[in-house]
Structures are given as structure tokens and as C-alpha cells.
Design a protein around this motif. Structure first.
Motif, PDB file in Angstrom:
ATOM      1  N   ALA A 108      13.484  46.577 -59.669  1.00 15.71           N
ATOM      2  CA  ALA A 108      13.540  45.414 -60.705  1.00 15.71           C
ATOM      3  C   ALA A 108      15.169  45.862 -60.681  1.00 15.71           C
ATOM      4  O   ALA A 108      15.419  44.755 -61.597  1.00 15.71           O
ATOM      5  N   ALA A 109      15.526  46.737 -61.489  1.00 15.80           N
ATOM      6  CA  ALA A 109      17.074  46.726 -61.048  1.00 15.80           C
ATOM      7  C   ALA A 109      17.493  46.307 -60.516  1.00 15.80           C
ATOM      8  O   ALA A 109      18.721  45.819 -60.256  1.00 15.80           O
ATOM      9  N   ASP A 110      17.734  46.689 -58.788  1.00 21.06           N
ATOM     10  CA  ASP A 110      18.177  45.757 -57.477  1.00 21.06           C
ATOM     11  C   ASP A 110      17.625  44.172 -57.639  1.00 21.06           C
ATOM     12  O   ASP A 110      18.490  43.754 -57.399  1.00 21.06           O
ATOM     13  N   ARG A 111      16.894  43.938 -58.142  1.00 15.52           N
ATOM     14  CA  ARG A 111      16.539  42.147 -58.364  1.00 15.52           C
ATOM     15  C   ARG A 111      17.375  42.191 -59.556  1.00 15.52           C
ATOM     16  O   ARG A 111      18.597  40.992 -59.061  1.00 15.52           O
ATOM     17  N   ALA A 112      17.671  42.198 -59.921  1.00 11.81           N
ATOM     18  CA  ALA A 112      18.637  41.716 -60.870  1.00 11.81           C
ATOM     19  C   ALA A 112      20.419  42.029 -61.285  1.00 11.81           C
ATOM     20  O   ALA A 112      21.125  40.608 -61.327  1.00 11.81           O
ATOM     21  N   VAL A 113      20.414  42.871 -60.153  1.00 10.78           N
ATOM     22  CA  VAL A 113      21.575  43.518 -60.078  1.00 10.78           C
ATOM     23  C   VAL A 113      22.307  41.347 -58.273  1.00 10.78           C
ATOM     24  O   VAL A 113      22.797  41.306 -58.463  1.00 10.78           O
ATOM     25  N   ILE A 114      20.999  41.572 -57.558  1.00 12.25           N
ATOM     26  CA  ILE A 114      20.780  40.155 -56.908  1.00 12.25           C
ATOM     27  C   ILE A 114      21.627  38.617 -57.379  1.00 12.25           C
ATOM     28  O   ILE A 114      22.255  38.506 -57.429  1.00 12.25           O
ATOM     29  N   ILE A 115      20.449  38.796 -58.211  1.00 13.89           N
ATOM     30  CA  ILE A 115      20.457  37.968 -59.053  1.00 13.89           C
ATOM     31  C   ILE A 115      21.406  37.155 -59.982  1.00 13.89           C
ATOM     32  O   ILE A 115      22.682  36.582 -60.227  1.00 13.89           O
ATOM     33  N   ALA A 116      22.888  38.654 -60.453  1.00 14.69           N
ATOM     34  CA  ALA A 116      23.655  38.590 -61.427  1.00 14.69           C
ATOM     35  C   ALA A 116      24.463  38.529 -60.615  1.00 14.69           C
ATOM     36  O   ALA A 116      26.160  37.440 -60.513  1.00 14.69           O
ATOM     37  N   ASP A 117      24.558  38.889 -58.939  1.00 10.83           N
ATOM     38  CA  ASP A 117      25.668  38.843 -58.121  1.00 10.83           C
ATOM     39  C   ASP A 117      25.848  36.940 -57.813  1.00 10.83           C
ATOM     40  O   ASP A 117      26.783  35.979 -57.916  1.00 10.83           O
ATOM     41  N   ALA A 118      24.784  36.322 -57.755  1.00  9.11           N
ATOM     42  CA  ALA A 118      24.053  34.943 -57.738  1.00  9.11           C
ATOM     43  C   ALA A 118      24.284  34.007 -58.615  1.00  9.11           C
ATOM     44  O   ALA A 118      25.015  32.915 -58.431  1.00  9.11           O
ATOM     45  N   TYR A 119      24.945  34.462 -59.641  1.00 10.92           N
ATOM     46  CA  TYR A 119      25.527  34.127 -61.003  1.00 10.92           C
ATOM     47  C   TYR A 119      26.919  33.908 -61.368  1.00 10.92           C
ATOM     48  O   TYR A 119      27.456  33.612 -62.287  1.00 10.92           O
ATOM     49  N   GLY A 120      27.438  35.463 -60.776  1.00  8.97           N
ATOM     50  CA  GLY A 120      28.836  35.174 -60.350  1.00  8.97           C
ATOM     51  C   GLY A 120      29.622  35.870 -61.558  1.00  8.97           C
ATOM     52  O   GLY A 120      30.359  36.162 -62.589  1.00  8.97           O
ATOM     53  N   LEU A 121      28.468  36.834 -62.085  1.00  4.42           N
ATOM     54  CA  LEU A 121      29.005  38.177 -63.467  1.00  4.42           C
ATOM     55  C   LEU A 121      29.750  39.061 -62.832  1.00  4.42           C
ATOM     56  O   LEU A 121      29.766  40.073 -61.927  1.00  4.42           O
ATOM     57  N   THR A 122      30.344  39.259 -63.575  1.00  2.00           N
ATOM     58  CA  THR A 122      31.667  40.437 -63.190  1.00  2.00           C
ATOM     59  C   THR A 122      30.392  41.243 -63.370  1.00  2.00           C
ATOM     60  O   THR A 122      29.567  41.958 -64.132  1.00  2.00           O
ATOM     61  N   PRO A 123      31.617  42.960 -63.462  1.00  2.00           N
ATOM     62  CA  PRO A 123      30.745  43.836 -63.656  1.00  2.00           C
ATOM     63  C   PRO A 123      30.629  44.575 -64.719  1.00  2.00           C
ATOM     64  O   PRO A 123      29.568  44.895 -65.023  1.00  2.00           O
ATOM     65  N   ARG A 124      31.391  44.032 -66.185  1.00  2.16           N
ATOM     66  CA  ARG A 124      31.198  44.626 -66.694  1.00  2.16           C
ATOM     67  C   ARG A 124      30.273  43.396 -67.800  1.00  2.16           C
ATOM     68  O   ARG A 124      29.415  44.124 -67.784  1.00  2.16           O
ATOM     69  N   GLU A 125      30.354  42.209 -67.324  1.00  4.04           N
ATOM     70  CA  GLU A 125      29.137  41.463 -67.467  1.00  4.04           C
ATOM     71  C   GLU A 125      28.128  41.754 -67.214  1.00  4.04           C
ATOM     72  O   GLU A 125      26.492  41.542 -67.867  1.00  4.04           O
TER      73      GLU A 125
END
Length: 391
Positions: A293-310
Motif C-alpha cells: 500500500a505504501a509503495d502504491r501511494a509513492v507511485i501515484i504521488a510520482d504520477a501527480y508530480g508531488l515534491t519529496p516534502r509533499e
């Protein structure tokens, strides 16, 4: 030609290519549209376009291969890329100031300095290769190689500049396709699958769970095996990466790639080399399993262009922490947290924390009714499609 005119022509070429890419509805269509547009601006005979995992840079689905060899040829190309000493490997281009380079220019017009050329390209009649990494925010989303056969002129600096300039805009378009789909659904996740590769790289054994996972992968380049099935090139490349790490060629690398299934879910494929008697190299163990689940959230965060802090703040939100506790955990002010949350909501097009959590988890991974039959048949369109390599 004046500098002003050169800039104007470059901008026009970029706009021409991107106008087609922006209309694509998935990664493979983007590859096809971009390749068609580019060929009119800078002729080439063959091409390879491959999506990559933005975390590790390893190739993943989908891949488009135009006018090049067989599935076995694809495997040899990536084996050379990962295991041999080569000129301008993709891992270097991913970090280079200019993410594109031509083989002849990089070798001083002596392409035989490259193992890739000596082993494969030269015998296939290739005269020059222009390759690039498509990256945004230091994350690689795809790699591309364009080939000219003998008799064609080497790729020049104008063409290299054009491809390098498209790197960021194309990567920005590509990462959108990693976002969750409202229609994504699949069967309940099976247990992890295991594939063993011998020391020479041949697959030697597989469990039933791995067969099921492999049946859910998209169509694309693959190689035959003695296990009664074809192995996708992305899986083979992950095993090769494990060998590269064991040999010391990839000290900081990871033999890990995430692949999206045909029903929109994500699988993680990771491999490592085992030791045999007396410390001799043993088999490569490759595991395929649903992403955590945590890794899935990272994938999607990458897809939306979130910064490391975001991304940090988003992960704390998914754990249910209020603004004050997030500020305390990250040693920033609550006002700064609220600013970041506002930016996250804007990028992910949500208006509440509940919607954010749903976007990261619920929409992407919800159970569906089981399908008939135990193992859905995986059609390999590479056997009939002229623009994807097949055996």
C-alpha cells in the motif's frame, strides 16, 4: 542561418511533436505518435521506446519496438546494456546535464568502442544510435533509442538537441498515465510468485503464483523459455539487473521494477543473486507480488508530480495525523503544512483529506468479481504486430 531563426525552428519542431503526444490516451499511443512525428523531422530507420520505473530506471511496460529484430534480439540488447561496458548507458544519461547522446559523436566516430555496437548493432546493419532518457524532476519515465542503418548520416547536434529538449515535456505527459483509473479493478491479489534463473540467465523453475501474475501483464516483447511460457522482457531485464549488481556493475542500483497489469493494478518485480557452494554464483531468485500500500501511494504521488516534502506530508495524512502533529513530526510550522496540503490538493484535484486517501488507495485497488477460469490466457500480440518485436 541566424541564431534567432534556429531557435524559432527548434520551437516549431518541439510544438509539432508535442501536439501529437498531447492527444495520446496511453503510453503506447504516446510512443507511436511521437515516433511518427520525429521521423518526419529527423529520419531514422528503427526505434525502441520503453517505459521505465521512475525509482530505479529499469524498463517496464509498455515497450514499442519498430523495425528491429526478434524478441531474443531485444533480450540481447538489454543484456548488453546492463552487463557490458557501453558508451552512454541509460543510467548515465539519466543523470547527465543533457539527457540525449549519439553513439558516433560520443565515440569520436569509432562506434566499435561500444560493446553494444560490437555485439549487436554492427551486425544488424546499424550505423548510428541516438538515445535519450525522458525525465522530469530527476525521475526517468522512459528511454528511447533511434537507429540509422548503414548509408545514413550520423545524428547531428541539432537532432540531439531536439530529442533532449523533448525529454522533460514528454516525461511530464508520460507520468500522467501512472495515475489511478476509476475503472481499475482486478481479482483478489494472489500470493507472491517465484521464478528461478540459472547462473547463465536461463529460467529454470517457476511456481503457479508466478504464472498467474505473468498472465496479467500487458502484451509486449518476450522470449521463449523451457517453462512452457514466454517471459516478458521487463521480467528478464530485472533478473539481468540482479546479475549486474552481483558483479559490482551497479553498486547503488536496485533490481526492482513496478509493472502495471492489464486491469490497472501494480505488481512489484524484484530479484537478487543467490550464492552457491563455496561462494560460487548461484541462481537468481525473482519475486513477483502486488505492490504494498505504501509503495502504491509513492507511485501515484510520482504520477501527480508531488515534491519529496509533499509526499512526506501526504503519507502522514494517510496515517491520520492532524496538521499540528504533521508540523511537529517534520519540524515545520502548521502554516507551512497547510500550504503544502493546498498544493497537494491542487495537483491531485481533490478538496479534502478523505478524497486524497481515496485517490491514493481506494480508487486504485478495489476488489472485483472473480473471472471465469483460473489463469486468464495472456495473448502475446508481439507475435503478430509489426511494431512490437517478436520471435
Amino acid at each position: 542561418m541566424s541564431d534567432a531563426r534556429r531557435r524559432a525552428e527548434a520551437l516549431s519542431a518541439h510544438a509539432n511533436v508535442l501536439s501529437g503526444a498531447e492527444r495520446a490516451t496511453d503510453t503506447l499511443e504516446l510512443f507511436r505518435r511521437t515516433s511518427t512525428k520525429l521521423r518526419r523531422l529527423m529520419p531514422f530507420d528503427s526505434a525502441v521506446w520503453a517505459a521505465t520505473d521512475p525509482e530505479t530506471g529499469l524498463i517496464t511496460a509498455p515497450m514499442l519496438v519498430e523495425n528491429l529484430g526478434s524478441g531474443e534480439g531485444c533480450a540481447a540488447y538489454w543484456e548488453s546494456e546492463l552487463l557490458e561496458e557501453n558508451v552512454v548507458p541509460f543510467r548515465d544519461l539519466a543523470r547527465a546535464a543533457v539527457p540525449a547522446a549519439g553513439l558516433r559523436v560520443a565515440t569520436g566516430d569509432l562506434p566499435t568502442r561500444s560493446a553494444r555496437f560490437r555485439r549487436l548493432l554492427g551486425s544488424q546493419g546499424v550505423d548510428d544510435e541516438l538515445r535519450a532518457v525522458l525525465r522530469v524532476d530527476d525521475r526517468p519515465w522512459a528511454v528511447v533509442s533511434l537507429f540509422r542503418m548503414r548509408g545514413g548520416a550520423p545524428f547531428g547536434p541539432v537532432e540531439t538537441t531536439l530529442l533532449a529538449g523533448l525529454s522533460g515535456p514528454l516525461a511530464s505527459l508520460l507520468r500522467r498515465f501512472a495515475r489511478p483509473s476509476a475503472s481499475a479493478a482486478g481479482t483478489d491479489a494472489p500470493a507472491p510468485g517465484l521464478v528461478l534463473f540459472g547462473p547463465s540467465g536461463e529460467p529454470t523453475s517457476i511456481n503457479e503464483e508466478a504464472r498467474l501474475h505473468l498472465s496479467q501483464l500487458p502484451q509486449g516483447p518476450s522470449i521463449p523459455s523451457q517453462l512452457g511460457l514466454r517471459l516478458p522482457i521487463w521480467v528478464v531485464a530485472t533478473a539481468l539487473q540482479a546479475q549486474a549488481i552481483a558483479r559490482g556493475r551497479e553498486r547503488a542500483g536496485r533490481a526492482r521494477v513496478r509493472i502495471r497489469t492489464v486491469d490497472g493494478r501494480w505488481l512489484t518485480c524484484h530479484a537478487s543473486c543467490l550464492s552457491g557452494p563455496a561462494g560460487r554464483p548461484g541462481p537468481v531468485a525473482l519475486i513477483i507480488e502486488p505492490v504494498a500500500a505504501a509503495d502504491r501511494a509513492v507511485i501515484i504521488a510520482d504520477a501527480y508530480g508531488l515534491t519529496p516534502r509533499e509526499l512526506e506530508i501526504t503519507q502522514l495524512i494517510t496515517r491520520g495525523l492532524p496538521t499540528i502533529e504533521i508540523a511537529s513530526a517534520l519540524f515545520i510550522s502548521p502554516h507551512t503544512v497547510r500550504d503544502h496540503v493546498k498544493a497537494v490538493f491542487g495537483k491531485m484535484d481533490v478538496s479534502s483529506r478523505g478524497e486524497l486517501v481515496a485517490r491514493l488507495f481506494a480508487e486504485h485497488y478495489r476488489p472485483a468479481a472473480p473471472k471465469a477460469g483460473r489463469y486468464p490466457r495472456r495473448r502475446d500480440r508481439s507475435d503478430s504486430s509489426p511494431d512490437v518485436c517478436a520471435s
